[in-house]
Design a protein around this motif. Structure first.
Motif, PDB file in Angstrom:
ATOM      1  N   ALA A 113       0.830  -1.209   0.000  1.00  0.00           N
ATOM      2  CA  ALA A 113       0.000   0.000   0.000  1.00  0.00           C
ATOM      3  C   ALA A 113       0.863   1.256   0.000  1.00  0.00           C
ATOM      4  CB  ALA A 113      -0.928  -0.008   1.205  1.00  0.00           C
ATOM      5  N   LEU A 114       1.931   1.272   0.814  1.00  0.00           N
ATOM      6  CA  LEU A 114       2.777   2.459   0.899  1.00  0.00           C
ATOM      7  C   LEU A 114       3.545   2.683  -0.396  1.00  0.00           C
ATOM      8  CD1 LEU A 114       3.946   4.806   2.450  1.00  0.00           C
ATOM      9  CD2 LEU A 114       5.578   3.244   3.517  1.00  0.00           C
ATOM     10  N   LEU A 115       4.115   1.622  -0.949  1.00  0.00           N
ATOM     11  CA  LEU A 115       4.878   1.758  -2.195  1.00  0.00           C
ATOM     12  C   LEU A 115       3.972   2.132  -3.364  1.00  0.00           C
ATOM     13  CD1 LEU A 115       7.242  -1.273  -1.608  1.00  0.00           C
ATOM     14  CD2 LEU A 115       7.983   1.111  -1.826  1.00  0.00           C
ATOM     15  N   SER A 116       2.752   1.631  -3.361  1.00  0.00           N
ATOM     16  CA  SER A 116       1.802   2.022  -4.391  1.00  0.00           C
ATOM     17  C   SER A 116       1.497   3.516  -4.295  1.00  0.00           C
ATOM     18  CB  SER A 116       0.512   1.209  -4.255  1.00  0.00           C
ATOM     19  OG  SER A 116      -0.417   1.539  -5.268  1.00  0.00           O
ATOM     20  N   HIS A 117       1.331   4.002  -3.078  1.00  0.00           N
ATOM     21  CA  HIS A 117       1.096   5.433  -2.857  1.00  0.00           C
ATOM     22  C   HIS A 117       2.264   6.267  -3.378  1.00  0.00           C
ATOM     23  CE1 HIS A 117      -0.170   9.120  -0.864  1.00  0.00           C
ATOM     24  NE2 HIS A 117       1.022   9.203  -0.307  1.00  0.00           N
ATOM     25  N   GLY A 155       4.000   5.476  -5.926  1.00  0.00           N
ATOM     26  CA  GLY A 155       4.135   5.255  -7.361  1.00  0.00           C
ATOM     27  C   GLY A 155       5.143   4.185  -7.728  1.00  0.00           C
ATOM     28  N   ARG A 156       5.579   3.394  -6.759  1.00  0.00           N
ATOM     29  CA  ARG A 156       6.585   2.351  -7.004  1.00  0.00           C
ATOM     30  C   ARG A 156       5.855   1.009  -7.157  1.00  0.00           C
ATOM     31  NH1 ARG A 156      10.821   4.154  -2.301  1.00  0.00           N
ATOM     32  NH2 ARG A 156      11.753   2.119  -2.757  1.00  0.00           N
ATOM     33  N   HIS A 157       5.173   0.868  -8.291  1.00  0.00           N
ATOM     34  CA  HIS A 157       4.223  -0.231  -8.452  1.00  0.00           C
ATOM     35  C   HIS A 157       4.888  -1.581  -8.685  1.00  0.00           C
ATOM     36  CE1 HIS A 157       0.914   2.510  -8.228  1.00  0.00           C
ATOM     37  NE2 HIS A 157       1.446   3.268  -9.170  1.00  0.00           N
ATOM     38  N   SER A 158       6.068  -1.597  -9.263  1.00  0.00           N
ATOM     39  CA  SER A 158       6.762  -2.872  -9.442  1.00  0.00           C
ATOM     40  C   SER A 158       7.124  -3.476  -8.086  1.00  0.00           C
ATOM     41  CB  SER A 158       8.023  -2.674 -10.293  1.00  0.00           C
ATOM     42  OG  SER A 158       8.697  -3.902 -10.475  1.00  0.00           O
ATOM     43  N   GLU A 159       7.640  -2.643  -7.185  1.00  0.00           N
ATOM     44  CA  GLU A 159       7.949  -3.115  -5.833  1.00  0.00           C
ATOM     45  C   GLU A 159       6.666  -3.486  -5.097  1.00  0.00           C
ATOM     46  OE1 GLU A 159      11.144  -0.705  -3.728  1.00  0.00           O
ATOM     47  OE2 GLU A 159      10.687   0.575  -5.450  1.00  0.00           O
ATOM     48  N   ALA A 160       5.630  -2.675  -5.266  1.00  0.00           N
ATOM     49  CA  ALA A 160       4.359  -2.954  -4.601  1.00  0.00           C
ATOM     50  C   ALA A 160       3.796  -4.292  -5.060  1.00  0.00           C
ATOM     51  CB  ALA A 160       3.367  -1.830  -4.878  1.00  0.00           C
ATOM     52  N   GLN A 220      -2.109  -3.865  -8.462  1.00  0.00           N
ATOM     53  CA  GLN A 220      -0.745  -3.535  -8.888  1.00  0.00           C
ATOM     54  C   GLN A 220      -0.464  -4.023 -10.307  1.00  0.00           C
ATOM     55  OE1 GLN A 220       0.917  -1.354  -7.153  1.00  0.00           O
ATOM     56  NE2 GLN A 220      -0.832  -1.479  -5.749  1.00  0.00           N
ATOM     57  N   ARG A 221      -1.006  -5.157 -10.673  1.00  0.00           N
ATOM     58  CA  ARG A 221      -0.786  -5.650 -12.035  1.00  0.00           C
ATOM     59  C   ARG A 221      -1.515  -4.794 -13.062  1.00  0.00           C
ATOM     60  NH1 ARG A 221      -0.288 -12.241 -11.072  1.00  0.00           N
ATOM     61  NH2 ARG A 221       1.762 -12.060 -10.057  1.00  0.00           N
ATOM     62  N   GLU A 222      -2.630  -4.198 -12.667  1.00  0.00           N
ATOM     63  CA  GLU A 222      -3.278  -3.226 -13.550  1.00  0.00           C
ATOM     64  C   GLU A 222      -2.381  -2.016 -13.762  1.00  0.00           C
ATOM     65  OE1 GLU A 222      -7.780  -2.747 -14.001  1.00  0.00           O
ATOM     66  OE2 GLU A 222      -7.464  -2.907 -11.836  1.00  0.00           O
ATOM     67  N   PHE A 223      -1.789  -1.521 -12.689  1.00  0.00           N
ATOM     68  CA  PHE A 223      -0.882  -0.382 -12.804  1.00  0.00           C
ATOM     69  C   PHE A 223       0.292  -0.699 -13.730  1.00  0.00           C
ATOM     70  CE2 PHE A 223      -2.708   1.459  -8.830  1.00  0.00           C
ATOM     71  CZ  PHE A 223      -2.889   2.754  -9.293  1.00  0.00           C
ATOM     72  N   LEU A 224       0.712  -1.960 -13.727  1.00  0.00           N
ATOM     73  CA  LEU A 224       1.859  -2.378 -14.541  1.00  0.00           C
ATOM     74  C   LEU A 224       1.454  -2.790 -15.952  1.00  0.00           C
ATOM     75  CD1 LEU A 224       3.793  -4.406 -11.803  1.00  0.00           C
ATOM     76  CD2 LEU A 224       4.374  -2.145 -12.694  1.00  0.00           C
ATOM     77  N   GLY A 225       0.172  -2.616 -16.295  1.00  0.00           N
ATOM     78  CA  GLY A 225      -0.278  -2.926 -17.638  1.00  0.00           C
ATOM     79  C   GLY A 225      -0.530  -4.394 -17.889  1.00  0.00           C
TER      80      GLY A 225
END
Length: 308
Positions: free
Chosen positions: A167-171, A173-178, A230-235
Motif C-alpha cells: 500500500a505504501l509503495l503504491s502510494h 508510485g513504485r508499483h513494481s515493488e508494490a 498492482q498488475r493493472e498499474f503495470l499494464g
C-alpha cells in the motif's frame, strides 16, 4: 541488594494485577502503562536475561499496540495524542530490545521467535503513525525493519507486513515493488490457510477454527485484490480478472454480507470485468479503472488481549 530486588518484584506483581484489572474493563491504554511499569521493574530486579520477562513483554506489546492502533484508526487525533502514541510505541520497542539483548545464546532463538511478532507489530504501528503524519519515507524505514523479521514470523503477520509495504509503495508510485509485496502476501496467505488442517477442532485458548478460517480467508481476499490492482498499474490487465474474482469468492464465502469490504471487492471485480469486455469489443486494451490497494486488516482485536 536482594531486598531491593524483592521489593521491585512485589511492586511489579501489583502492577501486573492492575494491568489485568484494566484489561477486564477493556482499557488497553491504561493496561499498557501498568505493563510498562511492571516490565521496567522486572528488568531492574532480575536483569534482562530472566525468562519470566518474555510473557510480560508480550503483554506490553499487545496492549500498547492495540491502544495505538485504536487511536490511529479512529477519527481525527490531536498532535498531543499522536505524540503520546509515539512515546508509548518507542518505549515498548526499547523495552523489547532490552529483553532481547540480555538473553543467553542457548535461549536466543526461542526468545527471538517469541518476541518477533511483538517487534513486528510495534514497528508496523510506528510506520502507520508516520503515514498518519504524512512522513512516508520515515514510514517506509519502519516497515523495512518490520519486513526484516518476516522470516521468523507466523505467515499471517508476515503477509500483513507485505500488504502494508504494498500500500505504501503504491502510494509512492513504485508499483513494481508494490506488486512484489502483494505477491508475497498472496503466497503467505495461501500458506497460512494450508496450515489450518491442524485447527479442525476448537483450540485450547478458545479460538474457534471456523472463525479463524474466515479471518484468514478475508486477509487473503485483500491480498488477491491488491495484487490485481498492482498488475493493472503495470499494464498486466489480462492477469487481473481472475485475481479479482478469487477475492470476491473468498469474501462472499467467509465474510459477513454487510461488510463494506465485500462491496468494495465486488466493485473492483465489476470494474475490471467491464474494462475487459469493452477491450474485447473494441479489439484492443483500454486503460483500467484503477483503485488504490486496500489496507491490511488490523491484526489484534480486544479479544486477543486476555492474559493466559
Amino acid at each position: 541488594g536482594e531486598t531491593a530486588a524483592g521489593d521491585d518484584l512485589e511492586v511489579a506483581l501489583r502492577c501486573e494485577a492492575e494491568a489485568d484489572a484494566m484489561l477486564a474493563e477493556e482499557r488497553t491504554d491504561a493496561a499498557a502503562e501498568w505493563f510498562e511499569r511492571a516490565l521496567t521493574l522486572r528488568l531492574h530486579a532480575l536483569g534482562p536475561g530472566d525468562p519470566s520477562l518474555t510473557h510480560v513483554a508480550e503483554m506490553l506489546a499487545r496492549t500498547a499496540n492495540h491502544a495505538a492502533s485504536m487511536k490511529l484508526r479512529g477519527g481525527p487525533t490531536g498532535a498531543a495524542s499522536l505524540q503520546e502514541v509515539e512515546r508509548c510505541l518507542k518505549s515498548t520497542l526499547d523495552l523489547l530490545n532490552r529483553v532481547r539483548t540480555g538473553v543467553g545464546r542457548g535461549s536466543r532463538s526461542v526468545i527471538r521467535a517469541a518476541l518477533a511478532p511483538c517487534f513486528n507489530l510495534t514497528l508496523s504501528n510506528l510506520a502507520a503513525l508516520q503515514q498518519r503524519l504524512g512522513n512516508t519515507q520515515a514510514a517506509l524505514v519502519w516497515l523495512r525493519e518490520a519486513q526484516a523479521l518476516c522470516g521468523v514470523l507466523p505467515p499471517a503477520d508476515a503477509a500483513a507486513t507485505h500488504l502494508s509495504l504494498c500500500a505504501l509503495l503504491s502510494h509512492l508510485g513504485r508499483h513494481s515493488e508494490a506488486e512484489h509485496h502483494a505477491s508475497e502476501a498472496v503466497r503467505l496467505g495461501e500458506e497460512d490457510i494450508m496450515q489450518l488442517d491442524t485447527l479442525q477442532q476448537p483450540s485450547g485458548d478458545g479460538v474457534d477454527a471456523a472463525a479463524m478460517l474466515n479471518d484468514k480467508a478475508s486477509a487473503l481476499a485483500v491480498a488477491y485484490n491488491n495484487l490485481a490492482v498492482q498488475r493493472e498499474f503495470l499494464g498486466q490487465a489480462s492477469e487481473c480478472l481472475a485475481l479479482y474474482e478469487k477475492a470476491v469468492v473468498l469474501a462472499e464465502g467467509h465474510m459477513d454480507p454487510g461488510n463494506p469490504l465485500v462491496s468494495r471487492l465486488r466493485d473492483s471485480h465489476r470494474n475490471a470485468l467491464q474494462t475487459h469486455r469493452r477491450a474485447a469489443g473494441m479489439g484492443g486494451p483500454l486503460p483500467p479503472v484503477r483503485q488504490p490497494p486496500l489496507a491490511a486488516k488490523e491484526r489484534m482485536s480486544s479479544s486477543s488481549l486476555s492474559r493466559e
